[in-house]
Design a protein around this motif. Sequence first.
Motif, PDB file in Angstrom:
ATOM      1  N   CYS A 241      34.925  42.812  50.483  1.00  0.00           N
ATOM      2  CA  CYS A 241      33.871  42.257  49.628  1.00  0.00           C
ATOM      3  C   CYS A 241      32.652  41.835  50.457  1.00  0.00           C
ATOM      4  O   CYS A 241      32.780  41.102  51.430  1.00  0.00           O
ATOM      5  N   CYS A 311      29.254  38.262  42.925  1.00  0.00           N
ATOM      6  CA  CYS A 311      29.710  39.651  42.925  1.00  0.00           C
ATOM      7  C   CYS A 311      28.460  40.492  42.766  1.00  0.00           C
ATOM      8  O   CYS A 311      27.602  40.180  41.940  1.00  0.00           O
ATOM      9  N   VAL A 312      28.325  41.530  43.571  1.00  0.00           N
ATOM     10  CA  VAL A 312      27.115  42.349  43.506  1.00  0.00           C
ATOM     11  C   VAL A 312      27.391  43.732  42.911  1.00  0.00           C
ATOM     12  O   VAL A 312      26.563  44.619  42.975  1.00  0.00           O
ATOM     13  N   CYS A 314      29.486  46.147  43.739  1.00  0.00           N
ATOM     14  CA  CYS A 314      29.592  47.281  44.664  1.00  0.00           C
ATOM     15  C   CYS A 314      30.806  48.153  44.387  1.00  0.00           C
ATOM     16  O   CYS A 314      30.869  49.301  44.807  1.00  0.00           O
ATOM     17  N   GLY A 315      31.816  47.583  43.726  1.00  0.00           N
ATOM     18  CA  GLY A 315      33.011  48.369  43.394  1.00  0.00           C
ATOM     19  C   GLY A 315      34.031  48.479  44.513  1.00  0.00           C
ATOM     20  O   GLY A 315      35.039  49.171  44.362  1.00  0.00           O
ATOM     21  N   CYS A 317      36.223  46.308  45.717  1.00  0.00           N
ATOM     22  CA  CYS A 317      37.564  45.791  45.400  1.00  0.00           C
ATOM     23  C   CYS A 317      38.295  46.747  44.468  1.00  0.00           C
ATOM     24  O   CYS A 317      39.523  46.820  44.491  1.00  0.00           O
TER      25      CYS A 317
HETATM   26  S1  SF4 Z   1      32.655  44.501  43.166  1.00  0.00           S
HETATM   27 FE1  SF4 Z   1      34.370  43.447  44.167  1.00  0.00          FE
HETATM   28  S2  SF4 Z   1      34.027  43.795  46.345  1.00  0.00           S
HETATM   29 FE2  SF4 Z   1      32.083  44.225  45.312  1.00  0.00          FE
HETATM   30  S3  SF4 Z   1      30.939  42.307  45.339  1.00  0.00           S
HETATM   31 FE3  SF4 Z   1      32.086  42.351  43.431  1.00  0.00          FE
HETATM   32  S4  SF4 Z   1      33.964  41.247  43.885  1.00  0.00           S
HETATM   33 FE4  SF4 Z   1      33.082  41.807  45.853  1.00  0.00          FE
END
Ligand code: SF4
Lengths: 352, 263
Positions: A241, A311-312, A314-315, A317
């Motif tokens: 993450c 959470c940005v 990004c996918g 996780c």
């Molecule tokens: S999608 Fe998952 S890995 Fe990405 S920023 Fe959000 S929680 Fe973190």
Amino acid sequence: MRIIKLKKDNLFPFLEVISEEADLWAPVKKGDKHVFKVVDDFSQIEMNSTRTILPPRKIFLPPTFDMFSVSEEGYKEDFSHITKKILFGIHPCDIHGLLILDNFYKQAYLDPYYLEARKNTLILGLSCWPDEYCFAKSTNTHIIEEGFDLFFTYLKDFFLVWIGSSQGDDLVRLKPELFDEKLTDKDIQTYLNWQAERDKAYKWDLNFTAMPDLMELKYGDPLWEKLGDTCLACGSCTNVCPTCGCYNIMDKQFLGGKDGKIMRHWDACTLEEYSEVAGGENFRKKRSDRLKLWYTHKLQAFISKYGKPSCVGCGRCIVACPVDINVRTVGKALLGEEEDAFWIRLNKEVTK
Amino acid sequence: MEKGSKEKLKIGIYELTGCAGDALLILDCEKELIDMFKAADIQSFLMAKSDNIDGELDVALVEGSVSTEREKEELLDIRKRAKTVVAIGICACFGGIQAAFLDKKDWEKNFKKVYGDKKMTHTKPLQSKPIDAYIKVDYYLPGCPIGKEQFLSTFNRILRGHPPELYRFSVCVECKWNENDCLLNKGIPCLGPITRAGCGSICINHNLPCVGCWGPVEEANLTSEFHLLREKGFDYDFIKKKMANFSGTGMADFLGELKGEKK
Ligand code: SF4
Ligand code: SF4
Ligand code: SF4
Ligand code: SF4
């Protein structure tokens, strides 16, 4: 903000010039995934990369590094891993990730290693195209207005280049003849079309505005026990993450002498030892409690403090968790929608 | 030992049933070996020297599993002489490969297959077990073999009167630090999530799945890993063999409970 144009063929000559005084880090292929690496051969740079396995924070705070050297005279900070770097090809969501880490390491807790590495790294962003896991539009991190020195939007034959800082401007001035100052109406239209298409390309979304309340309302929901039963406590979600930043330290003493080092390594709140205190007491012995903490951080607590989720979109996780516990399946479950996920299947199979 | 005491700690390094890989690794610490012998009074270390004394010890490092009556007695004697006992390597910690036959009957059958009706004269063979089946163990240093850095750090800490400081999470953590693409997610049976870190995820770095040679991590979620592998298409016997391969006794309870699951 000034916007200029760079012909596609002029990119490598530009990178050539700017990489003379700093290591150029960019996304390259690793198997069918991508990673940030130092590149000498620009043809290795993956211009259409998806998310890298590890987020760019590894470039600022590596997974493990020596923090102090220790001798009879005392402790000495060790900055030897920090060098001048240019980070090219970082996507908007990941730049947002760095801005979120800034809240933590540049404001809440000043971290000299992070500060020093940030100071020594120029950020050259690059536009991207979502795949089936991205949901940065839901977190409003698909666009970026700050946090870069230059930002390149890739429009097939040329780039539009946003100049985001005076250091970015200095880079352009190293070879101004590579750039066009004037944009045509056609260039602008091409950009607008691209943006509209790109925004339509997001394949799924999550209602983030509902998340803080849902975290509150469903804090005692049996859902968390199910997640805890399945979680492998492997720490992958946390390690990949871009907005996680916890670490642990370890002594490395040398045999015989009095010298040693203090090593710092990434830690993860999803791991058992994380919440253990002196005497062996553990406040989050249960995996379900640890997952609650992680999701509270991502979906609730940060929002109340900074007005945006940590959470940005990004996918990472989603790609990383072997048992499908991720912002998507947890977010959907909180909303009462059931996704197809191993943790749901396992609970049906084992408890039936 | 009290802090500041000038007496060096008396140390013994012993090998029971195993490949002697851990003792060899200690010898292979070439750069540090002289410092080791300087910092401690190494009373017994069969692989390194011939003038070995079996007296009182501060610390005994024991490699290997117990697989004969004589080894059992030797181990009980070591425990009596040593203030602290450290199990080194997967065999001492969890039984190792030679303890993969969890079931006494399986073991007897296999023993017969190998040795036939030969009479054992010099000692009685036992089903192989980790050393904590017979004695109290103070610290565990897993690995197959143990890792150099972890061994030196543990040795050093013990000399200073501190407990070892080991990674308490799974191989996956180091695997991510090394930015590997997850093999398990590609359907390759990787035991990383249930195996203790410390090796630097060396197998996955070379594109091979973890086979669990460092033994189970404290919090190993065996149920979830088992069902995940089942769902990925592996059958009961394959998974059981894989899990029991290096750390049979660490998996015994779980695999025992699983019996009814066989499909
Ligand atoms: S999608 Fe998952 S890995 Fe990405 S920023 Fe959000 S929680 Fe973190
Ligand atoms: S949620 Fe998934 S990735 Fe995260 S620790 Fe648990 S099993 Fe690992
Ligand atoms: S490859 Fe194995 S060790 Fe690495 S993250 Fe995946 S399951 Fe864990
Ligand atoms: S990756 Fe697994 S099998 Fe390989 S050395 Fe590490 S613990 Fe052993």
